[in-house]
Scaffold this active site. Structure first.
Site, short mmCIF file in Angstrom:
data_model
loop_
_atom_site.label_atom_id
_atom_site.label_comp_id
_atom_site.label_asym_id
_atom_site.label_seq_id
_atom_site.Cartn_x
_atom_site.Cartn_y
_atom_site.Cartn_z
N ALA A 94 -24.63 -8.71 0.09
CA ALA A 94 -24.88 -7.67 1.07
C ALA A 94 -24.52 -6.29 0.53
CB ALA A 94 -24.06 -7.93 2.34
N HIS A 95 -25.03 -5.29 1.21
CA HIS A 95 -24.59 -3.91 1.02
C HIS A 95 -23.34 -3.71 1.88
CE1 HIS A 95 -28.38 -2.92 -0.97
NE2 HIS A 95 -29.01 -3.52 0.03
N GLU A 96 -22.34 -3.01 1.35
CA GLU A 96 -21.12 -2.73 2.11
C GLU A 96 -21.22 -1.32 2.69
OE1 GLU A 96 -17.35 -3.84 0.41
OE2 GLU A 96 -18.34 -5.11 -1.08
N ASN A 103 -17.42 -6.72 9.24
CA ASN A 103 -16.44 -7.25 8.31
C ASN A 103 -15.03 -7.10 8.86
OD1 ASN A 103 -15.03 -8.16 6.07
ND2 ASN A 103 -15.29 -6.26 4.92
N GLU A 104 -14.56 -5.86 9.04
CA GLU A 104 -13.21 -5.65 9.56
C GLU A 104 -13.06 -4.22 10.07
OE1 GLU A 104 -11.05 -6.62 5.97
OE2 GLU A 104 -10.58 -4.51 5.64
N GLU A 106 -16.92 -16.71 3.80
CA GLU A 106 -18.09 -17.02 2.99
C GLU A 106 -18.53 -15.79 2.21
OE1 GLU A 106 -21.89 -17.62 4.81
OE2 GLU A 106 -21.40 -16.38 6.55
N SER A 151 -11.17 10.25 0.58
CA SER A 151 -11.38 8.89 1.11
C SER A 151 -12.66 8.82 1.93
CB SER A 151 -10.19 8.48 1.99
OG SER A 151 -8.99 8.44 1.24
N GLU A 159 0.81 -1.21 0.00
CA GLU A 159 0.00 0.00 0.00
C GLU A 159 0.85 1.27 0.00
OE1 GLU A 159 -3.64 -0.55 2.64
OE2 GLU A 159 -2.32 -2.16 3.32
N PHE A 214 -14.36 -15.61 -0.48
CA PHE A 214 -13.32 -14.60 -0.64
C PHE A 214 -12.05 -15.05 0.08
CE2 PHE A 214 -16.99 -11.92 -1.58
CZ PHE A 214 -16.50 -11.19 -2.66
N VAL A 215 -10.93 -14.91 -0.61
CA VAL A 215 -9.63 -15.30 -0.06
C VAL A 215 -8.79 -14.04 0.16
CG1 VAL A 215 -7.57 -16.71 -0.43
CG2 VAL A 215 -9.79 -17.47 -1.35
N SER A 229 -6.38 -2.36 1.86
CA SER A 229 -6.66 -1.79 0.53
C SER A 229 -7.02 -2.86 -0.50
CB SER A 229 -5.48 -0.94 0.04
OG SER A 229 -5.32 0.20 0.82
#
Length: 365
Positions: free
Chosen positions: A224-226, A312-313, A220, A324, A17, A181-182, A189
């Site tokens: 969804a909406h993010e 999520n995170e 998994e 941003s 990044e 997702f991996v 980022s």
């Protein structure tokens, strides 16, 4: 007239990044008030060399205008110029450090530990919150302990993949299925992240993620909406209005974030009031769960079928240009970008002062 604060802005770094950091740092320095701050640019090359003062400014070429670089030169103390393997951080020369470093060696607790040893105030999360927030596998365990709902996932080491790839593939297929997702566990980022729809794509995705990190997380797929929420503060943090990301790609990857410019931010997100309040409350809980300080952006999924909110995170040093999501969320919450930079520096000094009151010796009573 009060003495200007000497703010060292750290940028670049040995990370995937690196480019994002340059853009963020350029925006931060551009927002700083010439009458309040002396800026000490410290650029870290991708090889790990430190460049100080005017020697660091060429790293920002293409990220900011020449006129702005000229202005920054006027804001720099004359004593900090040159190239060094490692700069000497002295409390009497630097009042506070703004580490605008994303990802490995910047957002993971390493630079924070160095600044703690140097006894210098710094913006953002401390060592623990940075390292836990950076490691998706560890942070998921912490969030689970805090009772925060998340999508199903598995994590394993690159060594497990090398030792028995078939067992790893079987576990992912059994526990998660396709698509999934991996992700590298310790990167941001969306670098190194892939969506796998079958075994062939999964093998490719695992190879990509393991090229960036020794630890891998597979999640998994959630239709969804993010939605994202910005958090600001120390022991009594505040949360911004939520914002929604509508990605230009199949998922919000590096290209969608930084290259094609087609993704859309909906701020505030079009949500029922009670859902927005629940997101803000959960964001603060996540921030406190890792013992955050300064800033963080907390990312959520809202399931399209049930409306369930899933954490999520957390990002302890999110992308930080004036465009941003983090900055835009606070702008819509009533805080300008320049005010946000000022507030973060103030929070860093407050946190340092509080820690300075703690005893570091032992004496029998």
């Amino acid at each position: 007239m009060s003495k200007k604060l000497r703010v060292a802005v750290l940028f670049g770094g040995k990370s995937g990044e690196h480019e994002v950091s340059l853009a963020s740092a350029s925006s931060v320095m551009k927002a700083m008030d010439h009458d309040k701050y002396d800026i000490i640019p410290i650029g870290i090359t991708q090889e790990g060399s430190f460049l100080l003062g005017q020697a660091a400014l060429p790293m920002l070429e293409g990220k900011t205008e020449q006129a702005e670089i000229n202005r920054l030169q006027q804001m720099m103390p004359a004593v900090t110029t040159g190239t060094h393997a490692l700069p000497a951080f002295h409390r009497e020369e630097i009042d506070v450090v703004f580490p605008v470093l994303h990802g490995t060696y910047g957002e993971d607790g390493t630079i924070q530990g160095f600044l703690e040893i140097a006894n210098i105030p710094y913006v953002g999360a401390g060592v623990l919150a940075s390292s836990v927030g950076m490691d998706k596998a560890v942070s998921k365990k912490v969030f689970a302990e805090a009772g925060l709902p998340q999508a199903n996932y598995v994590s394993f080491l690159k060594a497990d993949l090398v030792r028995n790839q078939e067992a790893v593939l079987a576990r992912i297929e059994t526990e998660l299925g396709y698509p999934c997702f991996v992700k590298p566990a310790n990167l941001g980022s969306s670098v190194g992240i892939s969506k796998a729809k079958n075994r062939e794509e999964l093998i490719e995705a695992l190879a990509l993620a393991s090229a960036y990190d020794r630890k891998i997380v597979v999640e998994e797929f959630v239709p969804a909406h993010e939605v994202e929420v910005a958090v600001l503060g120390n022991d009594e943090p505040e949360a911004s209005v939520p914002g929604e990301i509508v990605s230009s790609n199949e998922f919000y990857d590096y290209k969608a974030k930084y290259i094609d410019g087609k993704s859309v931010m909906r701020i505030p997100a079009e949500l029922p009031q009670d859902t927005a309040e629940q997101l803000r409350e959960m964001a603060i809980r996540a921030f406190k769960a890792i013992d955050g300080s300064g800033l963080a952006r907390v990312d959520f999924f809202i399931r399209k079928d049930t409306g369930e909110i899933l954490l999520n995170e957390i990002n302890t040093m999110p992308g930080f240009t004036q465009f941003s999501m983090y900055a835009k969320l606070w702008e819509h919450s009533g805080l300008t970008y320049a005010e946000l930079v000022d507030k973060l520096i103030q929070l860093a000094l407050e946190r340092y002062e509080e820690k300075s009151q703690l005893r570091t010796d032992f004496a029998a009573e």
